[in-house]
Scaffold this motif. Structure first.
Motif, PDB file in Angstrom:
ATOM      1  N   LEU A 133       4.460  -6.022   8.899  1.00 28.27           N
ATOM      2  CA  LEU A 133       5.090  -6.293  10.196  1.00 28.27           C
ATOM      3  C   LEU A 133       4.074  -6.131  11.314  1.00 28.27           C
ATOM      4  O   LEU A 133       3.175  -5.287  11.223  1.00 28.27           O
TER       5      LEU A 133
ATOM      6  N   GLU B 204      16.841   4.035   5.775  1.00 29.43           N
ATOM      7  CA  GLU B 204      16.258   3.282   6.895  1.00 29.43           C
ATOM      8  C   GLU B 204      14.778   2.979   6.648  1.00 29.43           C
ATOM      9  O   GLU B 204      14.287   1.908   7.021  1.00 29.43           O
TER      10      GLU B 204
ATOM     11  N   GLN C 220       6.560   5.120  15.777  1.00 34.41           N
ATOM     12  CA  GLN C 220       6.073   6.332  15.123  1.00 34.41           C
ATOM     13  C   GLN C 220       4.676   6.150  14.547  1.00 34.41           C
ATOM     14  O   GLN C 220       3.780   6.944  14.827  1.00 34.41           O
ATOM     15  N   VAL C 221       4.501   5.148  13.692  1.00 35.72           N
ATOM     16  CA  VAL C 221       3.210   4.936  13.005  1.00 35.72           C
ATOM     17  C   VAL C 221       2.891   3.440  12.965  1.00 35.72           C
ATOM     18  O   VAL C 221       3.178   2.766  11.968  1.00 35.72           O
TER      19      VAL C 221
ATOM     20  N   PRO D  24      -0.038   4.742   0.904  1.00 41.13           N
ATOM     21  CA  PRO D  24      -1.234   5.358   1.481  1.00 41.13           C
ATOM     22  C   PRO D  24      -1.431   6.803   1.050  1.00 41.13           C
ATOM     23  O   PRO D  24      -0.479   7.482   0.654  1.00 41.13           O
TER      24      PRO D  24
ATOM     25  N   ARG E 184      16.792  12.523   6.538  1.00 40.63           N
ATOM     26  CA  ARG E 184      15.599  12.071   7.262  1.00 40.63           C
ATOM     27  C   ARG E 184      14.350  12.312   6.409  1.00 40.63           C
ATOM     28  O   ARG E 184      14.251  13.319   5.711  1.00 40.63           O
TER      29      ARG E 184
ATOM     30  N   ILE F 237      14.854  -0.047   4.411  1.00 37.26           N
ATOM     31  CA  ILE F 237      15.327  -1.267   5.093  1.00 37.26           C
ATOM     32  C   ILE F 237      14.252  -1.789   6.054  1.00 37.26           C
ATOM     33  O   ILE F 237      14.031  -2.995   6.151  1.00 37.26           O
ATOM     34  N   ALA F 238      13.591  -0.856   6.746  1.00 36.12           N
ATOM     35  CA  ALA F 238      12.588  -1.265   7.742  1.00 36.12           C
ATOM     36  C   ALA F 238      11.466  -2.094   7.111  1.00 36.12           C
ATOM     37  O   ALA F 238      10.891  -2.963   7.747  1.00 36.12           O
ATOM     38  N   ALA F 239      11.169  -1.803   5.832  1.00 39.16           N
ATOM     39  CA  ALA F 239      10.044  -2.488   5.176  1.00 39.16           C
ATOM     40  C   ALA F 239      10.485  -3.691   4.345  1.00 39.16           C
ATOM     41  O   ALA F 239       9.648  -4.425   3.827  1.00 39.16           O
TER      42      ALA F 239
ATOM     43  N   PRO G 228      17.422  -4.143  10.575  1.00 38.27           N
ATOM     44  CA  PRO G 228      16.028  -4.038  10.116  1.00 38.27           C
ATOM     45  C   PRO G 228      15.038  -4.146  11.272  1.00 38.27           C
ATOM     46  O   PRO G 228      14.033  -3.446  11.296  1.00 38.27           O
TER      47      PRO G 228
ATOM     48  N   ARG H 191       1.089   2.009   9.861  1.00 37.57           N
ATOM     49  CA  ARG H 191       1.871   1.962   8.625  1.00 37.57           C
ATOM     50  C   ARG H 191       2.832   0.777   8.629  1.00 37.57           C
ATOM     51  O   ARG H 191       3.176   0.226   7.593  1.00 37.57           O
TER      52      ARG H 191
ATOM     53  N   ARG I 278       2.704   9.424   4.593  1.00 40.48           N
ATOM     54  CA  ARG I 278       2.972   8.775   5.885  1.00 40.48           C
ATOM     55  C   ARG I 278       4.266   7.973   5.926  1.00 40.48           C
ATOM     56  O   ARG I 278       4.258   6.775   6.212  1.00 40.48           O
ATOM     57  N   CYS I 279       5.364   8.602   5.624  1.00 41.63           N
ATOM     58  CA  CYS I 279       6.664   7.941   5.774  1.00 41.63           C
ATOM     59  C   CYS I 279       7.022   7.887   7.255  1.00 41.63           C
ATOM     60  O   CYS I 279       6.403   8.552   8.078  1.00 41.63           O
ATOM     61  N   PHE I 280       8.032   7.102   7.590  1.00 42.56           N
ATOM     62  CA  PHE I 280       8.533   7.078   8.973  1.00 42.56           C
ATOM     63  C   PHE I 280       9.465   8.286   9.108  1.00 42.56           C
ATOM     64  O   PHE I 280      10.630   8.235   8.716  1.00 42.56           O
ATOM     65  N   ARG I 281       8.943   9.356   9.667  1.00 50.53           N
ATOM     66  CA  ARG I 281       9.598  10.657   9.588  1.00 50.53           C
ATOM     67  C   ARG I 281      10.968  10.715  10.260  1.00 50.53           C
ATOM     68  O   ARG I 281      11.849  11.417   9.796  1.00 50.53           O
ATOM     69  N   ASP I 282      11.127   9.959  11.356  1.00 51.12           N
ATOM     70  CA  ASP I 282      12.401  10.026  12.096  1.00 51.12           C
ATOM     71  C   ASP I 282      13.494   9.169  11.479  1.00 51.12           C
ATOM     72  O   ASP I 282      14.639   9.223  11.910  1.00 51.12           O
ATOM     73  N   LEU I 283      13.130   8.346  10.499  1.00 55.51           N
ATOM     74  CA  LEU I 283      14.133   7.487   9.867  1.00 55.51           C
ATOM     75  C   LEU I 283      14.638   8.136   8.583  1.00 55.51           C
ATOM     76  O   LEU I 283      13.929   8.926   7.958  1.00 55.51           O
TER      77      LEU I 283
ATOM     78  N   ARG J 220      19.774  15.372  18.190  1.00 53.21           N
ATOM     79  CA  ARG J 220      19.467  14.094  17.541  1.00 53.21           C
ATOM     80  C   ARG J 220      20.729  13.497  16.976  1.00 53.21           C
ATOM     81  O   ARG J 220      21.560  14.181  16.416  1.00 53.21           O
TER      82      ARG J 220
ATOM     83  N   LEU K  49      15.045  -0.776  13.152  1.00 52.07           N
ATOM     84  CA  LEU K  49      14.407   0.265  12.352  1.00 52.07           C
ATOM     85  C   LEU K  49      12.893   0.065  12.310  1.00 52.07           C
ATOM     86  O   LEU K  49      12.120   1.022  12.413  1.00 52.07           O
ATOM     87  N   ALA K  50      12.484  -1.202  12.176  1.00 57.11           N
ATOM     88  CA  ALA K  50      11.041  -1.488  12.153  1.00 57.11           C
ATOM     89  C   ALA K  50      10.427  -1.172  13.521  1.00 57.11           C
ATOM     90  O   ALA K  50       9.302  -0.652  13.597  1.00 57.11           O
TER      91      ALA K  50
ATOM     92  N   THR L 166       8.474  -4.268   0.015  1.00 59.54           N
ATOM     93  CA  THR L 166       7.775  -5.438   0.567  1.00 59.54           C
ATOM     94  C   THR L 166       7.565  -6.500  -0.518  1.00 59.54           C
ATOM     95  O   THR L 166       7.022  -7.560  -0.243  1.00 59.54           O
TER      96      THR L 166
ATOM     97  N   LEU M 243       0.830  -1.204   0.000  1.00 61.48           N
ATOM     98  CA  LEU M 243       0.000   0.000   0.000  1.00 61.48           C
ATOM     99  C   LEU M 243       0.867   1.258   0.000  1.00 61.48           C
ATOM    100  O   LEU M 243       1.769   1.395   0.824  1.00 61.48           O
TER     101      LEU M 243
ATOM    102  N   ALA N  89       0.988  -2.135   7.564  1.00 61.70           N
ATOM    103  CA  ALA N  89       0.754  -2.106   6.118  1.00 61.70           C
ATOM    104  C   ALA N  89       1.959  -2.621   5.323  1.00 61.70           C
ATOM    105  O   ALA N  89       1.819  -2.942   4.148  1.00 61.70           O
ATOM    106  N   VAL N  90       3.134  -2.673   5.952  1.00 60.76           N
ATOM    107  CA  VAL N  90       4.277  -3.266   5.236  1.00 60.76           C
ATOM    108  C   VAL N  90       4.534  -4.705   5.710  1.00 60.76           C
ATOM    109  O   VAL N  90       5.584  -5.276   5.465  1.00 60.76           O
TER     110      VAL N  90
END
Lengths: 228, 326
Positions: free
Chosen positions: B216, A96, B206-207, A83, A126, A99-101, B196, B210, A87-92, B323, B199-200, A146, A81, B213-214
């Motif tokens: 996890l 990143e 955070q969300v 969306p 970021r 990689i997270a997904a 990973p 979302r 709605r990205c992961f703002r702090d990454l 940060r 990070l996940a 994904t 999806l 939706a990927v």
């Protein structure tokens, strides 16, 4: 055989019913445009497919009954999806976020960066500091990581500058041509949808009222259901 | 190198230099003080995985700290009284071997974290805080009402447990063991943060929608984080009990949970060396002001207030900027 099949899908937000019977079929490798005026149930349908909203009726993805699955398991079947609102992961960072997904398959960070060179240039930046267009590219890239079999793009070009919109549509065209991935595209730009999609379905007041090949989407149909 | 990396290196070098300075200045007590700070830092690194990476505000980490402490206390007390810990269906003896005690401490506290996590992660926010606090209080009162292992009075161990090739009664050698564990935990934190999984987990903080939706499951990510976190804090508890050669229900108290959280907040939440800076500062303040007034924690409270209001990155954030990943 359909990859995704929705039959008489209904859904509600509390006491307020939003979908009254949506039918949708997407074959493997097929790009389908979902169209309709604002508030007709397009995003709600997407939320039902992704199991972010409970739904009644038949929802089958690749032979699996989606109605019994939590949203993360539906995504694991291969539903990616992008969306509405990015709605990205703002702090990454960009890297990143990808990689997270990541899940094993054809799409990796290098391929995503090849599709969107801008992301490669901003790899260590970021997500919160990216422009709207770049965040949209990142949202598409994250969904691709994904390795989905069905990519859902919910208003992927909304609110973007014309040049960025062109880049996004070019990427969607490249995806369709090269990857053979099925797509469900929601957008307001009829001209671009005609070029990118094989079929269309139109929603009106929570119901699917028209579906057919893009070539059959005549001016008369558009005027009747979309007010164009 | 970033400013935070410089700061981290300086903190690490300071920890390595402490024994040398203590011997040079003829202040051997400083080594014990530094050992206490290192063990607290280890416990706080554990909490930082749950709190900093996963956003889980746990007020029950003393459970893991205490379980680690009691794992050491129970095994060592049976070894020193030459009684079996269990005779049926098979015999389990006590032990004075540190590696075995660490293994049991980590396994027991991780299992406790798994059970607590399975139940508490069904909730979030203030309810999660309350459930973890409730588990802490349950374990605290259980320890108080457990006469076999000292009840309210706690359990004294007369000999420090052993480690092959080392004389653990020598403060500098025991300090070395604790410092090595802290370094391993920091290394693990740094690796996790960039993996990973880390990070996940960060993304799930955070969300959460979302992340689902990927593909996890945020709850599973948080559960794994809590188990790793509990294991590290349990190891710190075993070392703390060994340092004092004493374990009591106070290790399971909510005040202990609060103290571990204070180390993280003062040092810097989600900062690699935040727990080290926080625990070091706490022990230093306790040592310096504890002799002036028994109400020294008033000053700690004022400092905590200042950190929360004006410096959200804690001590590390104040020095190295807001940060960074270190």
């Amino acid at each position: 055989m359909s990859l995704l099949s929705l039959h008489r899908v209904t859904a509600s937000y509390g006491a307020s019913q939003a979908l009254f019977g949506v039918d949708l079929e997407i074959a493997p490798g097929q790009a389908v445009a979902m169209m309709g005026r604002n508030g007709m149930g397009k995003t709600t349908t997407v939320h039902c497919i992704c199991r972010m909203l409970p739904a009644q009726g038949t929802l089958v993805f690749d032979g699996h009954d989606l109605s019994r699955l939590p949203s993360h398991k539906a995504a694991r079947l291969g539903i990616g999806l992008v969306p509405e609102g990015r709605r990205c992961f703002r702090d990454l960072t960009v890297s990143e976020n990808l990689i997270a997904a990541a899940r094993p398959g054809h799409w990796d960070a290098a391929r995503v960066e090849a599709l969107f060179p801008r992301l490669g240039e901003r790899r260590r930046q970021r997500a919160a500091s990216l422009s709207g267009g770049e965040q949209q590219m990142l949202a598409i890239g994250r969904a691709l990581m994904t390795n989905p079999r069905l990519l859902i793009l919910d208003e992927a070009t909304e609110g973007l500058a014309p040049t960025v919109r062109q880049e996004i549509w070019a990427a969607i065209a490249a995806l369709k041509a090269e990857s053979g991935m099925a797509m469900l595209v929601i957008d307001k730009s009829l001209k671009e949808l005609r070029g990118a999609c094989d079929r269309a379905v139109i929603l009106e007041r929570g119901r699917s009222v028209w579906s057919g090949a893009m070539a059959a989407l005549t001016e008369e149909v558009c005027e009747t259901h979309l007010g164009l | 190198m970033s400013r935070e990396s410089w700061l981290n290196t300086a903190l690490l070098l300071a920890l390595v230099a402490v024994p040398g300075w203590a011997l040079w200045a003829d202040e051997p007590f400083t080594i014990t003080l530094a050992t206490r700070a290192v063990i607290f830092a280890l416990a706080a690194v554990g909490l930082n995985i749950a709190l900093g990476m996963g956003g889980l505000v746990s007020l029950g980490h003393a459970v893991f700290f205490g379980i680690g402490g009691y794992a050491m206390g129970i095994l060592a007390s049976h070894a020193q009284t030459y009684t079996a810990l269990m005779e049926w269906p098979f015999v389990i003896e006590g032990t004075k071997s540190m590696p075995v005690i660490w293994l049991v401490a980590v396994a027991a506290s991780s299992c406790a974290a798994l059970v607590i996590g399975l139940l508490s992660l069904r909730t979030s926010g203030v309810y999660f805080i309350m459930i973890t606090l409730a588990f802490g209080q349950m374990m605290y009162f259980f320890a108080i009402s457990w006469p076999a292992y000292g009840g309210e009075d706690g359990l004294s161990i007369y000999v420090r447990n052993g480690f092959p090739g080392l004389n653990t009664l020598v403060p500098i050698q025991f300090y070395g063991i604790c410092l090595v564990w802290l370094c391993i935990a920091l290394l693990l934190y740094a690796r996790l943060m960039r993996s990973p999984f880390g990070l996940a987990l960060n993304a799930a903080r955070q969300v959460p929608a979302r992340v689902r939706a990927v593909g996890l499951d945020p709850r599973r990510l948080q559960l794994v984080a809590l188990v790793i976190s509990g294991g590290i804090t349990g190891l710190a508890g075993a070392l703390f009990a060994d340092l004092n050669r004493f374990v009591s229900p106070s290790m399971l108290s909510w005040q202990m949970s609060g103290e571990i959280m204070v180390f993280v907040i003062i040092g810097g939440v989600a900062r690699l060396f935040g727990p080290v800076a926080g625990a070091g500062f706490y022990v230093l303040l306790e040592h310096l002001l504890g002799g002036v007034s028994e109400f020294w924690q008033i000053f700690l409270g004022l400092f905590l207030l200042a950190v929360v209001l004006f410096g959200k990155g804690g001590l590390v954030g104040m020095i190295a900027g807001r940060r960074g990943n270190g």
